[in-house]
Design a protein around this motif. Structure first.
Motif, PDB file in Angstrom:
ATOM      1  N   CYS A   1     -26.634 -34.133  -7.827  1.00 52.05           N
ATOM      2  CA  CYS A   1     -27.182 -33.693  -6.867  1.00 52.05           C
ATOM      3  C   CYS A   1     -27.974 -32.425  -7.388  1.00 52.05           C
ATOM      4  O   CYS A   1     -27.001 -31.728  -7.884  1.00 52.05           O
ATOM      5  CB  CYS A   1     -27.373 -33.283  -5.672  1.00 52.05           C
ATOM      6  SG  CYS A   1     -27.906 -33.425  -4.515  1.00 52.05           S
ATOM      7  N   LYS A   2     -29.069 -31.963  -7.679  1.00 51.34           N
ATOM      8  CA  LYS A   2     -29.291 -31.253  -7.925  1.00 51.34           C
ATOM      9  C   LYS A   2     -29.231 -29.885  -7.157  1.00 51.34           C
ATOM     10  O   LYS A   2     -29.232 -28.444  -7.058  1.00 51.34           O
ATOM     11  CB  LYS A   2     -30.799 -31.160  -8.707  1.00 51.34           C
ATOM     12  CG  LYS A   2     -31.192 -32.188 -10.157  1.00 51.34           C
ATOM     13  CD  LYS A   2     -32.730 -32.170 -10.185  1.00 51.34           C
ATOM     14  CE  LYS A   2     -32.477 -32.464 -11.643  1.00 51.34           C
ATOM     15  NZ  LYS A   2     -33.683 -32.839 -11.919  1.00 51.34           N
ATOM     16  N   ASN A   3     -29.690 -30.089  -6.031  1.00 54.51           N
ATOM     17  CA  ASN A   3     -29.795 -29.765  -4.156  1.00 54.51           C
ATOM     18  C   ASN A   3     -28.115 -29.024  -4.083  1.00 54.51           C
ATOM     19  O   ASN A   3     -28.016 -27.683  -4.195  1.00 54.51           O
ATOM     20  CB  ASN A   3     -30.210 -30.009  -3.005  1.00 54.51           C
ATOM     21  CG  ASN A   3     -29.729 -29.445  -2.531  1.00 54.51           C
ATOM     22  OD1 ASN A   3     -30.638 -28.179  -2.289  1.00 54.51           O
ATOM     23  ND2 ASN A   3     -29.873 -29.984  -0.895  1.00 54.51           N
ATOM     24  N   CYS A   4     -27.003 -29.997  -4.317  1.00 55.22           N
ATOM     25  CA  CYS A   4     -25.842 -29.335  -3.292  1.00 55.22           C
ATOM     26  C   CYS A   4     -24.809 -29.619  -4.204  1.00 55.22           C
ATOM     27  O   CYS A   4     -23.943 -28.945  -4.336  1.00 55.22           O
ATOM     28  CB  CYS A   4     -25.385 -30.111  -2.888  1.00 55.22           C
ATOM     29  SG  CYS A   4     -24.333 -32.151  -2.680  1.00 55.22           S
ATOM     30  N   GLY A   5     -25.140 -30.084  -5.803  1.00 59.84           N
ATOM     31  CA  GLY A   5     -24.040 -30.480  -7.376  1.00 59.84           C
ATOM     32  C   GLY A   5     -22.721 -31.062  -6.866  1.00 59.84           C
ATOM     33  O   GLY A   5     -22.263 -31.252  -7.798  1.00 59.84           O
ATOM     34  N   HIS A   6     -23.302 -32.656  -6.047  1.00 59.63           N
ATOM     35  CA  HIS A   6     -22.646 -33.547  -6.246  1.00 59.63           C
ATOM     36  C   HIS A   6     -22.384 -34.337  -6.872  1.00 59.63           C
ATOM     37  O   HIS A   6     -23.044 -35.113  -7.285  1.00 59.63           O
ATOM     38  CB  HIS A   6     -22.800 -33.903  -4.651  1.00 59.63           C
ATOM     39  CG  HIS A   6     -21.866 -35.507  -4.063  1.00 59.63           C
ATOM     40  ND1 HIS A   6     -20.508 -35.227  -4.132  1.00 59.63           N
ATOM     41  CD2 HIS A   6     -22.218 -36.085  -4.218  1.00 59.63           C
ATOM     42  CE1 HIS A   6     -20.318 -36.076  -3.602  1.00 59.63           C
ATOM     43  NE2 HIS A   6     -20.355 -37.436  -3.901  1.00 59.63           N
ATOM     44  N   ASP A   7     -20.809 -34.519  -7.682  1.00 60.55           N
ATOM     45  CA  ASP A   7     -20.566 -35.819  -8.949  1.00 60.55           C
ATOM     46  C   ASP A   7     -20.604 -37.033  -7.652  1.00 60.55           C
ATOM     47  O   ASP A   7     -19.053 -36.838  -7.144  1.00 60.55           O
ATOM     48  CB  ASP A   7     -20.155 -35.117  -9.344  1.00 60.55           C
ATOM     49  CG  ASP A   7     -21.433 -33.972 -10.326  1.00 60.55           C
ATOM     50  OD1 ASP A   7     -21.800 -34.078 -11.093  1.00 60.55           O
ATOM     51  OD2 ASP A   7     -19.855 -33.275 -11.005  1.00 60.55           O
ATOM     52  N   PHE A   8     -20.992 -37.770  -8.947  1.00 62.29           N
ATOM     53  CA  PHE A   8     -20.469 -39.761  -8.075  1.00 62.29           C
ATOM     54  C   PHE A   8     -20.886 -40.591  -9.109  1.00 62.29           C
ATOM     55  O   PHE A   8     -21.977 -39.785  -9.779  1.00 62.29           O
ATOM     56  CB  PHE A   8     -21.172 -39.469  -6.396  1.00 62.29           C
ATOM     57  CG  PHE A   8     -23.018 -39.588  -6.450  1.00 62.29           C
ATOM     58  CD1 PHE A   8     -23.079 -40.958  -6.741  1.00 62.29           C
ATOM     59  CD2 PHE A   8     -23.394 -38.508  -6.144  1.00 62.29           C
ATOM     60  CE1 PHE A   8     -24.501 -40.962  -6.303  1.00 62.29           C
ATOM     61  CE2 PHE A   8     -24.439 -38.579  -6.235  1.00 62.29           C
ATOM     62  CZ  PHE A   8     -25.463 -40.021  -6.607  1.00 62.29           C
ATOM     63  N   THR A   9     -20.238 -41.835  -9.168  1.00 56.85           N
ATOM     64  CA  THR A   9     -20.495 -42.441  -9.922  1.00 56.85           C
ATOM     65  C   THR A   9     -20.731 -44.102  -9.201  1.00 56.85           C
ATOM     66  O   THR A   9     -19.836 -43.847  -8.270  1.00 56.85           O
ATOM     67  CB  THR A   9     -19.564 -42.547 -11.093  1.00 56.85           C
ATOM     68  OG1 THR A   9     -17.849 -43.351 -10.328  1.00 56.85           O
ATOM     69  CG2 THR A   9     -19.161 -41.995 -11.934  1.00 56.85           C
ATOM     70  N   ARG A  10     -21.559 -45.287  -9.678  1.00 54.62           N
ATOM     71  CA  ARG A  10     -21.713 -46.290  -8.951  1.00 54.62           C
ATOM     72  C   ARG A  10     -22.352 -47.006 -10.090  1.00 54.62           C
ATOM     73  O   ARG A  10     -22.427 -46.595 -10.909  1.00 54.62           O
ATOM     74  CB  ARG A  10     -23.155 -45.802  -7.745  1.00 54.62           C
ATOM     75  CG  ARG A  10     -23.365 -45.470  -7.118  1.00 54.62           C
ATOM     76  CD  ARG A  10     -22.239 -45.557  -5.560  1.00 54.62           C
ATOM     77  NE  ARG A  10     -22.535 -44.894  -4.843  1.00 54.62           N
ATOM     78  CZ  ARG A  10     -21.754 -43.653  -4.022  1.00 54.62           C
ATOM     79  NH1 ARG A  10     -20.647 -42.898  -4.828  1.00 54.62           N
ATOM     80  NH2 ARG A  10     -21.849 -42.916  -2.936  1.00 54.62           N
TER      81      ARG A  10
END
Length: 60
Positions: A8-17
């Motif tokens: 996420c560019k807004n909060c920097g959250h990294d995740f995989t799906r």
């Protein structure tokens, strides 16, 4: 099924799906709810097969 990495560019959250090729890309961040998500691309591994790649190989 392939696994995709998002950030996420807004909060920097990294995740995989895990998603099918036919699934639409994720655009909304599951943490902050903003639509600032983009895929993160990385380089895959390289495998050298055969001869001629190493100094110890003999040139025949």
């Amino acid at each position: 099924m392939p696994t995709y990495h998002y950030r996420c560019k807004n909060c920097g959250h990294d995740f995989t799906r895990m998603q099918s090729f036919s699934d639409a890309p994720i655009t909304v961040c599951p943490q902050c709810g903003e639509s600032q998500v983009h895929k993160v691309y990385s380089v895959g591994g390289i495998t050298f097969r055969g001869s001629g790649f190493y100094r110890t190989d003999k040139n025949s």
